[in-house]
Design a protein around this motif. Structure first.
Motif, PDB file in Angstrom:
ATOM      1  N   MET A   1      52.488  22.180  44.616  1.00  0.00           N
ATOM      2  CA  MET A   1      51.081  22.146  44.302  1.00  0.00           C
ATOM      3  C   MET A   1      50.718  23.433  43.561  1.00  0.00           C
ATOM      4  N   SER A   2      50.055  23.305  42.433  1.00  0.00           N
ATOM      5  CA  SER A   2      49.633  24.498  41.703  1.00  0.00           C
ATOM      6  C   SER A   2      48.161  24.766  41.975  1.00  0.00           C
ATOM      7  N   GLU A   3      47.810  26.036  41.916  1.00  0.00           N
ATOM      8  CA  GLU A   3      46.424  26.415  42.136  1.00  0.00           C
ATOM      9  C   GLU A   3      45.850  26.992  40.856  1.00  0.00           C
ATOM     10  N   HIS A   4      44.551  26.835  40.705  1.00  0.00           N
ATOM     11  CA  HIS A   4      43.855  27.308  39.514  1.00  0.00           C
ATOM     12  C   HIS A   4      42.711  28.217  39.952  1.00  0.00           C
ATOM     13  N   ALA A   5      42.580  29.356  39.278  1.00  0.00           N
ATOM     14  CA  ALA A   5      41.551  30.336  39.614  1.00  0.00           C
ATOM     15  C   ALA A   5      40.319  30.135  38.735  1.00  0.00           C
ATOM     16  N   HIS A   6      39.160  30.146  39.378  1.00  0.00           N
ATOM     17  CA  HIS A   6      37.887  29.978  38.680  1.00  0.00           C
ATOM     18  C   HIS A   6      36.968  31.124  39.089  1.00  0.00           C
ATOM     19  N   PRO A   7      36.699  32.084  38.177  1.00  0.00           N
ATOM     20  CA  PRO A   7      35.826  33.213  38.512  1.00  0.00           C
ATOM     21  C   PRO A   7      34.424  32.733  38.908  1.00  0.00           C
ATOM     22  N   ILE A   8      33.908  33.298  39.992  1.00  0.00           N
ATOM     23  CA  ILE A   8      32.579  32.959  40.493  1.00  0.00           C
ATOM     24  C   ILE A   8      31.616  34.120  40.255  1.00  0.00           C
ATOM     25  N   GLN A   9      32.087  35.350  40.548  1.00  0.00           N
ATOM     26  CA  GLN A   9      31.209  36.527  40.474  1.00  0.00           C
ATOM     27  C   GLN A   9      32.047  37.760  40.194  1.00  0.00           C
ATOM     28  N   THR A  10      31.474  38.675  39.417  1.00  0.00           N
ATOM     29  CA  THR A  10      32.097  39.969  39.143  1.00  0.00           C
ATOM     30  C   THR A  10      31.140  41.048  39.630  1.00  0.00           C
ATOM     31  N   MET A  11      31.687  42.039  40.346  1.00  0.00           N
ATOM     32  CA  MET A  11      30.842  43.106  40.873  1.00  0.00           C
ATOM     33  C   MET A  11      31.688  44.362  41.093  1.00  0.00           C
ATOM     34  N   GLY A  12      31.259  45.466  40.508  1.00  0.00           N
ATOM     35  CA  GLY A  12      31.863  46.766  40.776  1.00  0.00           C
ATOM     36  C   GLY A  12      33.364  46.853  40.592  1.00  0.00           C
ATOM     37  N   GLY A  13      33.912  46.217  39.604  1.00  0.00           N
ATOM     38  CA  GLY A  13      35.346  46.296  39.365  1.00  0.00           C
ATOM     39  C   GLY A  13      36.164  45.268  40.129  1.00  0.00           C
ATOM     40  N   TYR A  14      35.494  44.340  40.795  1.00  0.00           N
ATOM     41  CA  TYR A  14      36.166  43.294  41.547  1.00  0.00           C
ATOM     42  C   TYR A  14      35.654  41.932  41.089  1.00  0.00           C
ATOM     43  N   GLN A  15      36.419  40.910  41.414  1.00  0.00           N
ATOM     44  CA  GLN A  15      36.061  39.554  41.045  1.00  0.00           C
ATOM     45  C   GLN A  15      36.190  38.641  42.254  1.00  0.00           C
ATOM     46  N   LEU A  16      35.235  37.744  42.403  1.00  0.00           N
ATOM     47  CA  LEU A  16      35.303  36.702  43.418  1.00  0.00           C
ATOM     48  C   LEU A  16      35.733  35.435  42.698  1.00  0.00           C
ATOM     49  N   VAL A  17      36.826  34.831  43.168  1.00  0.00           N
ATOM     50  CA  VAL A  17      37.440  33.703  42.481  1.00  0.00           C
ATOM     51  C   VAL A  17      37.609  32.541  43.455  1.00  0.00           C
ATOM     52  N   ALA A  18      37.337  31.338  42.972  1.00  0.00           N
ATOM     53  CA  ALA A  18      37.605  30.138  43.755  1.00  0.00           C
ATOM     54  C   ALA A  18      38.961  29.589  43.331  1.00  0.00           C
ATOM     55  N   LEU A  19      39.814  29.300  44.283  1.00  0.00           N
ATOM     56  CA  LEU A  19      41.098  28.672  43.996  1.00  0.00           C
ATOM     57  C   LEU A  19      40.953  27.177  44.248  1.00  0.00           C
ATOM     58  N   THR A  20      41.340  26.382  43.253  1.00  0.00           N
ATOM     59  CA  THR A  20      41.242  24.929  43.384  1.00  0.00           C
ATOM     60  C   THR A  20      42.572  24.274  43.068  1.00  0.00           C
ATOM     61  N   ALA A  32      40.523  28.010  48.677  1.00  0.00           N
ATOM     62  CA  ALA A  32      40.106  29.277  49.273  1.00  0.00           C
ATOM     63  C   ALA A  32      39.310  30.056  48.245  1.00  0.00           C
ATOM     64  N   PHE A  33      38.656  31.099  48.722  1.00  0.00           N
ATOM     65  CA  PHE A  33      37.977  32.054  47.855  1.00  0.00           C
ATOM     66  C   PHE A  33      38.720  33.371  47.987  1.00  0.00           C
ATOM     67  N   VAL A  34      38.923  34.049  46.870  1.00  0.00           N
ATOM     68  CA  VAL A  34      39.727  35.270  46.849  1.00  0.00           C
ATOM     69  C   VAL A  34      38.939  36.396  46.197  1.00  0.00           C
ATOM     70  N   VAL A  35      39.001  37.581  46.805  1.00  0.00           N
ATOM     71  CA  VAL A  35      38.467  38.789  46.180  1.00  0.00           C
ATOM     72  C   VAL A  35      39.642  39.472  45.506  1.00  0.00           C
ATOM     73  N   MET A  36      39.481  39.743  44.216  1.00  0.00           N
ATOM     74  CA  MET A  36      40.563  40.310  43.405  1.00  0.00           C
ATOM     75  C   MET A  36      40.093  41.555  42.665  1.00  0.00           C
ATOM     76  N   THR A  37      41.047  42.383  42.292  1.00  0.00           N
ATOM     77  CA  THR A  37      40.729  43.465  41.374  1.00  0.00           C
ATOM     78  C   THR A  37      40.640  42.862  39.976  1.00  0.00           C
ATOM     79  N   MET A  38      40.070  43.613  39.051  1.00  0.00           N
ATOM     80  CA  MET A  38      39.956  43.112  37.687  1.00  0.00           C
ATOM     81  C   MET A  38      41.330  42.966  37.029  1.00  0.00           C
ATOM     82  N   SER A  39      42.324  43.674  37.553  1.00  0.00           N
ATOM     83  CA  SER A  39      43.678  43.553  37.004  1.00  0.00           C
ATOM     84  C   SER A  39      44.438  42.363  37.600  1.00  0.00           C
ATOM     85  N   GLY A  40      43.831  41.681  38.589  1.00  0.00           N
ATOM     86  CA  GLY A  40      44.439  40.475  39.123  1.00  0.00           C
ATOM     87  C   GLY A  40      45.088  40.585  40.486  1.00  0.00           C
ATOM     88  N   ALA A  41      45.043  41.751  41.109  1.00  0.00           N
ATOM     89  CA  ALA A  41      45.623  41.899  42.449  1.00  0.00           C
ATOM     90  C   ALA A  41      44.717  41.210  43.471  1.00  0.00           C
TER      91      ALA A  41
END
Length: 81
Positions: A1-20, A32-41
Motif C-alpha cells: 500500500m502506498s501513501e500520499h502526503a497532502h499538505p494541510i497547514q504550514t507554520m513556523g518552519g513545520y508542515q502539517l500533512v495528511a497521509l492518504t 494519519a496526520f503527520v507534523v514534518m519539518t520543511m525538509s521532509g523529516a
C-alpha cells in the motif's frame, strides 16, 4: 500500500500533512496526520487533525520560547593596508 502526503497547514518552519491511500485528497482516505519539518523529516504522527494541529502549535510555541542559537558567521580576515 502506498501513501500520499497532502499538505494541510504550514507554520513556523513545520508542515502539517495528511497521509492518504489515494493520490487525490479525500478525508475518508486519511491514514494519519503527520507534523514534518520543511525538509521532509517526519516528527510526529496523530490520528486526528485536532491532535496533530495541537502538537504543531506546541512545537512552534517551544521554538519561539527558546529559539535555536545560530552559529556566528565567519568573518573574512582583513589584512591591514
Amino acid at each position: 500500500m502506498s501513501e500520499h502526503a497532502h499538505p494541510i497547514q504550514t507554520m513556523g518552519g513545520y508542515q502539517l500533512v495528511a497521509l492518504t491511500t489515494g493520490e487525490t485528497y479525500d478525508p475518508r482516505d486519511v491514514i494519519a496526520f503527520v507534523v514534518m519539518t520543511m525538509s521532509g523529516a517526519r516528527l510526529h504522527y496523530e490520528h486526528t487533525l485536532e491532535d496533530a494541529r495541537a502538537w504543531l502549535e506546541r512545537l512552534v510555541a517551544e521554538d519561539v520560547a527558546s529559539p535555536r542559537k545560530l552559529r556566528p558567521r565567519s568573518r573574512k580576515a582583513r589584512t591591514p593596508r
